[in-house]
Motif scaffolding. Sequence first.
Motif, PDB file in Angstrom:
ATOM      1  N   GLY A   1     -15.234  28.197 -13.445  1.00 54.71           N
ATOM      2  CA  GLY A   1     -14.689  29.490 -13.844  1.00 54.71           C
ATOM      3  C   GLY A   1     -13.188  29.471 -13.744  1.00 54.71           C
ATOM      4  N   PRO A   2     -12.529  30.264 -14.575  1.00 58.07           N
ATOM      5  CA  PRO A   2     -11.068  30.332 -14.517  1.00 58.07           C
ATOM      6  C   PRO A   2     -10.606  30.915 -13.184  1.00 58.07           C
ATOM      7  CG  PRO A   2     -11.945  31.484 -16.463  1.00 58.07           C
ATOM      8  CD  PRO A   2     -13.098  31.139 -15.597  1.00 58.07           C
ATOM      9  N   ASN A   3      -9.329  30.830 -12.909  1.00 54.81           N
ATOM     10  CA  ASN A   3      -8.753  31.419 -11.692  1.00 54.81           C
ATOM     11  C   ASN A   3      -9.125  32.874 -11.559  1.00 54.81           C
ATOM     12  OD1 ASN A   3      -7.377  30.036  -9.772  1.00 54.81           O
ATOM     13  ND2 ASN A   3      -5.557  29.742 -11.060  1.00 54.81           N
ATOM     14  N   GLY A   4      -9.530  33.272 -10.343  1.00 54.15           N
ATOM     15  CA  GLY A   4      -9.860  34.678 -10.104  1.00 54.15           C
ATOM     16  C   GLY A   4     -11.259  35.056 -10.545  1.00 54.15           C
TER      17      GLY A   4
ATOM     18  N   PRO B   1     -12.556  20.379  -4.569  1.00 48.30           N
ATOM     19  CA  PRO B   1     -12.247  19.102  -3.923  1.00 48.30           C
ATOM     20  C   PRO B   1     -11.235  18.263  -4.690  1.00 48.30           C
ATOM     21  CG  PRO B   1     -14.406  18.999  -4.928  1.00 48.30           C
ATOM     22  CD  PRO B   1     -13.961  20.432  -5.011  1.00 48.30           C
ATOM     23  N   SER B   2     -11.095  18.488  -5.990  1.00 52.23           N
ATOM     24  CA  SER B   2     -10.190  17.631  -6.769  1.00 52.23           C
ATOM     25  C   SER B   2      -8.761  18.163  -6.773  1.00 52.23           C
ATOM     26  CB  SER B   2     -10.682  17.493  -8.204  1.00 52.23           C
ATOM     27  OG  SER B   2     -10.279  18.613  -8.961  1.00 52.23           O
ATOM     28  N   SER B   3      -8.546  19.347  -6.211  1.00 54.62           N
ATOM     29  CA  SER B   3      -7.195  19.888  -6.318  1.00 54.62           C
ATOM     30  C   SER B   3      -6.245  19.063  -5.455  1.00 54.62           C
ATOM     31  CB  SER B   3      -7.202  21.381  -5.973  1.00 54.62           C
ATOM     32  OG  SER B   3      -6.527  21.636  -4.776  1.00 54.62           O
ATOM     33  N   GLY B   4      -5.144  18.631  -6.024  1.00 59.69           N
ATOM     34  CA  GLY B   4      -4.203  17.768  -5.325  1.00 59.69           C
ATOM     35  C   GLY B   4      -4.486  16.285  -5.499  1.00 59.69           C
ATOM     36  N   LEU B   5      -5.606  15.936  -6.101  1.00 61.87           N
ATOM     37  CA  LEU B   5      -5.911  14.513  -6.310  1.00 61.87           C
ATOM     38  C   LEU B   5      -5.380  14.054  -7.666  1.00 61.87           C
ATOM     39  CD1 LEU B   5      -9.594  13.991  -5.097  1.00 61.87           C
ATOM     40  CD2 LEU B   5      -7.487  14.183  -3.788  1.00 61.87           C
ATOM     41  N   ASP B   6      -4.919  12.784  -7.714  1.00 60.74           N
ATOM     42  CA  ASP B   6      -4.542  12.256  -9.020  1.00 60.74           C
ATOM     43  C   ASP B   6      -5.812  11.761  -9.734  1.00 60.74           C
ATOM     44  OD1 ASP B   6      -5.165   9.658  -8.135  1.00 60.74           O
ATOM     45  OD2 ASP B   6      -3.102   9.272  -7.490  1.00 60.74           O
TER      46      ASP B   6
ATOM     47  N   LEU C   1     -25.680  19.435  -3.445  1.00 66.58           N
ATOM     48  CA  LEU C   1     -24.228  19.582  -3.519  1.00 66.58           C
ATOM     49  C   LEU C   1     -23.848  20.725  -4.450  1.00 66.58           C
ATOM     50  CD1 LEU C   1     -21.324  18.503  -2.995  1.00 66.58           C
ATOM     51  CD2 LEU C   1     -21.679  16.939  -4.904  1.00 66.58           C
ATOM     52  N   LEU C   2     -23.014  21.632  -3.932  1.00 65.97           N
ATOM     53  CA  LEU C   2     -22.411  22.660  -4.791  1.00 65.97           C
ATOM     54  C   LEU C   2     -20.947  22.332  -4.957  1.00 65.97           C
ATOM     55  CD1 LEU C   2     -22.575  25.351  -6.368  1.00 65.97           C
ATOM     56  CD2 LEU C   2     -21.835  26.483  -4.260  1.00 65.97           C
ATOM     57  N   LEU C   3     -20.558  22.147  -6.191  1.00 67.31           N
ATOM     58  CA  LEU C   3     -19.200  21.759  -6.525  1.00 67.31           C
ATOM     59  C   LEU C   3     -18.518  22.939  -7.200  1.00 67.31           C
ATOM     60  CD1 LEU C   3     -17.451  19.182  -6.558  1.00 67.31           C
ATOM     61  CD2 LEU C   3     -18.469  18.642  -8.779  1.00 67.31           C
ATOM     62  N   VAL C   4     -17.579  23.553  -6.482  1.00 67.02           N
ATOM     63  CA  VAL C   4     -16.825  24.684  -7.026  1.00 67.02           C
ATOM     64  C   VAL C   4     -15.498  24.145  -7.533  1.00 67.02           C
ATOM     65  CG1 VAL C   4     -15.659  26.841  -6.443  1.00 67.02           C
ATOM     66  CG2 VAL C   4     -17.889  26.317  -5.439  1.00 67.02           C
ATOM     67  N   GLU C   5     -15.243  24.293  -8.816  1.00 66.89           N
ATOM     68  CA  GLU C   5     -14.112  23.578  -9.405  1.00 66.89           C
ATOM     69  C   GLU C   5     -13.555  24.303 -10.609  1.00 66.89           C
ATOM     70  OE1 GLU C   5     -12.068  21.134  -9.586  1.00 66.89           O
ATOM     71  OE2 GLU C   5     -12.559  20.055  -7.759  1.00 66.89           O
ATOM     72  N   HIS C   6     -12.239  24.153 -10.795  1.00 66.09           N
ATOM     73  CA  HIS C   6     -11.669  24.570 -12.069  1.00 66.09           C
ATOM     74  C   HIS C   6     -11.558  23.357 -13.011  1.00 66.09           C
ATOM     75  CE1 HIS C   6      -8.255  22.870  -9.991  1.00 66.09           C
ATOM     76  NE2 HIS C   6      -7.757  22.644 -11.173  1.00 66.09           N
TER      77      HIS C   6
ATOM     78  N   GLY D   1     -11.127  27.625 -25.476  1.00 68.69           N
ATOM     79  CA  GLY D   1     -11.547  26.532 -26.345  1.00 68.69           C
ATOM     80  C   GLY D   1     -10.744  25.264 -26.200  1.00 68.69           C
ATOM     81  N   GLU D   2      -9.912  25.188 -25.149  1.00 65.11           N
ATOM     82  CA  GLU D   2      -9.001  24.044 -25.093  1.00 65.11           C
ATOM     83  C   GLU D   2      -9.426  22.966 -24.109  1.00 65.11           C
ATOM     84  OE1 GLU D   2      -5.220  25.667 -24.331  1.00 65.11           O
ATOM     85  OE2 GLU D   2      -5.106  26.639 -26.296  1.00 65.11           O
ATOM     86  N   GLU D   3      -9.950  23.410 -22.953  1.00 62.60           N
ATOM     87  CA  GLU D   3     -10.174  22.422 -21.900  1.00 62.60           C
ATOM     88  C   GLU D   3     -11.453  21.635 -22.087  1.00 62.60           C
ATOM     89  OE1 GLU D   3      -9.387  23.502 -17.812  1.00 62.60           O
ATOM     90  OE2 GLU D   3      -8.586  25.386 -18.570  1.00 62.60           O
ATOM     91  N   ILE D   4     -12.402  22.200 -22.819  1.00 62.09           N
ATOM     92  CA  ILE D   4     -13.699  21.561 -22.912  1.00 62.09           C
ATOM     93  C   ILE D   4     -13.806  20.749 -24.190  1.00 62.09           C
ATOM     94  CG2 ILE D   4     -16.172  21.926 -22.927  1.00 62.09           C
ATOM     95  CD1 ILE D   4     -15.714  24.541 -21.505  1.00 62.09           C
ATOM     96  N   GLU D   5     -13.931  19.450 -24.031  1.00 62.82           N
ATOM     97  CA  GLU D   5     -14.125  18.574 -25.178  1.00 62.82           C
ATOM     98  C   GLU D   5     -15.606  18.541 -25.519  1.00 62.82           C
ATOM     99  OE1 GLU D   5     -11.912  16.747 -27.032  1.00 62.82           O
ATOM    100  OE2 GLU D   5     -10.388  17.916 -25.974  1.00 62.82           O
ATOM    101  N   PRO D   6     -15.956  18.666 -26.802  1.00 64.25           N
ATOM    102  CA  PRO D   6     -17.361  18.501 -27.162  1.00 64.25           C
ATOM    103  C   PRO D   6     -17.819  17.085 -26.815  1.00 64.25           C
ATOM    104  CG  PRO D   6     -16.073  19.308 -29.036  1.00 64.25           C
ATOM    105  CD  PRO D   6     -15.106  18.931 -27.953  1.00 64.25           C
ATOM    106  N   THR D   7     -19.139  16.908 -26.608  1.00 59.11           N
ATOM    107  CA  THR D   7     -19.642  15.590 -26.216  1.00 59.11           C
ATOM    108  C   THR D   7     -19.307  14.549 -27.271  1.00 59.11           C
ATOM    109  OG1 THR D   7     -21.596  16.954 -25.938  1.00 59.11           O
ATOM    110  CG2 THR D   7     -21.578  14.831 -24.811  1.00 59.11           C
ATOM    111  N   ASP D   8     -19.448  14.947 -28.555  1.00 62.06           N
ATOM    112  CA  ASP D   8     -19.062  14.009 -29.605  1.00 62.06           C
ATOM    113  C   ASP D   8     -17.551  14.116 -29.794  1.00 62.06           C
ATOM    114  OD1 ASP D   8     -19.494  16.613 -30.396  1.00 62.06           O
ATOM    115  OD2 ASP D   8     -19.810  16.099 -32.491  1.00 62.06           O
TER     116      ASP D   8
END
Length: 269
Positions: A34-37, A177-182, A204-209, A250-257
């Motif tokens: 989900g987006p911020n907030g 968990p990925s925030s701050g990681l390269d 495992l529950l992964l909460v992520e942007h 519509g920008e961050e998610i690349e379609p599988t193909d």
Amino acid sequence: MIEARGVTVRFGGLVALDDVDLKVPGHAVTGLLGPNGAGKSTLFAVLSGLLKPTAGNVLMEGRDVTRTTPQKRASRGLARTFQHPELFSSLTVREHVVLAYRMRHAKGRIWSDLVTGRGFFPQPAEERIRVDELLAALGLAGIQDRPVAGLPLGTARLLEVARALAVDPTLLLLDEPSSGLDARETEELAATLQSVVTEHGVALLLVEHDVELVLGLSDFVHVLDFGVEIAEGTPEQIRADPVVRAAYLGEEIEPTDARRSGTEQGEPQ
Ligand code: ADP
Ligand code: MG
């Protein structure tokens, strides 16, 4: 394993979560996007017991734990990390993992070590082997004797995950968990989490942007926006979901193909 049923959280006039349902089954990765907030950390706090919902329930293995403390939930196998790592700056990387291990496996010895001033060593073989495993799994073996003060945030985050795993949880909740990681550290983390789930059957529950991390790792994904669950499904279903794509512009998610050709997928209006 853990479940939110009809969870609503209000902060004054703000509805941070609105009647949200979510299940985190064993032997699987559940993603919360989900987006911020959007309310992700709020739901995380409700599940881990830091926050009581305004309405709704939390169940662990079918038992209502809505009113139980984080400690009680931890004793039933729940481990979690915070969005901002909390570390004792004078201890080394290894000592942090040892301390977490002893919280679960040898609580009495933490106090006797402190009282007698014997420090953390010598270690029983079983403990040493497990701590070695965890340090290796998270790529921390090479810096195990460094004090955590001044560690890069990405490394501190990997250490947080090692500490969470040291209590042998059956349920692991990770907030960003990925925030701050390269990119390389994120890949390592993803591989580690995958093997933890596969080898130990952890829920495992992964909460992520980080959309790609969640879609790449999760078996099932929930998407929140403004406190409302706008979609749930497999990563493929989430990728294809027009509502999700709209929420992310519509920008961050690349379609599988991803090598799509030609005219489809123009810029959103
Ligand atoms: P996310 O983790 O998805 O970015 P949060 O769960 O942190 O979102 O926040 C959801 C909404 O609730 C935001 O509008 C945030 O400002 C608000 N919020 C979160 N915690 C509190 C709080 N303790 N008091 C008041 N508002 C809060
Ligand atoms: Mg958050």
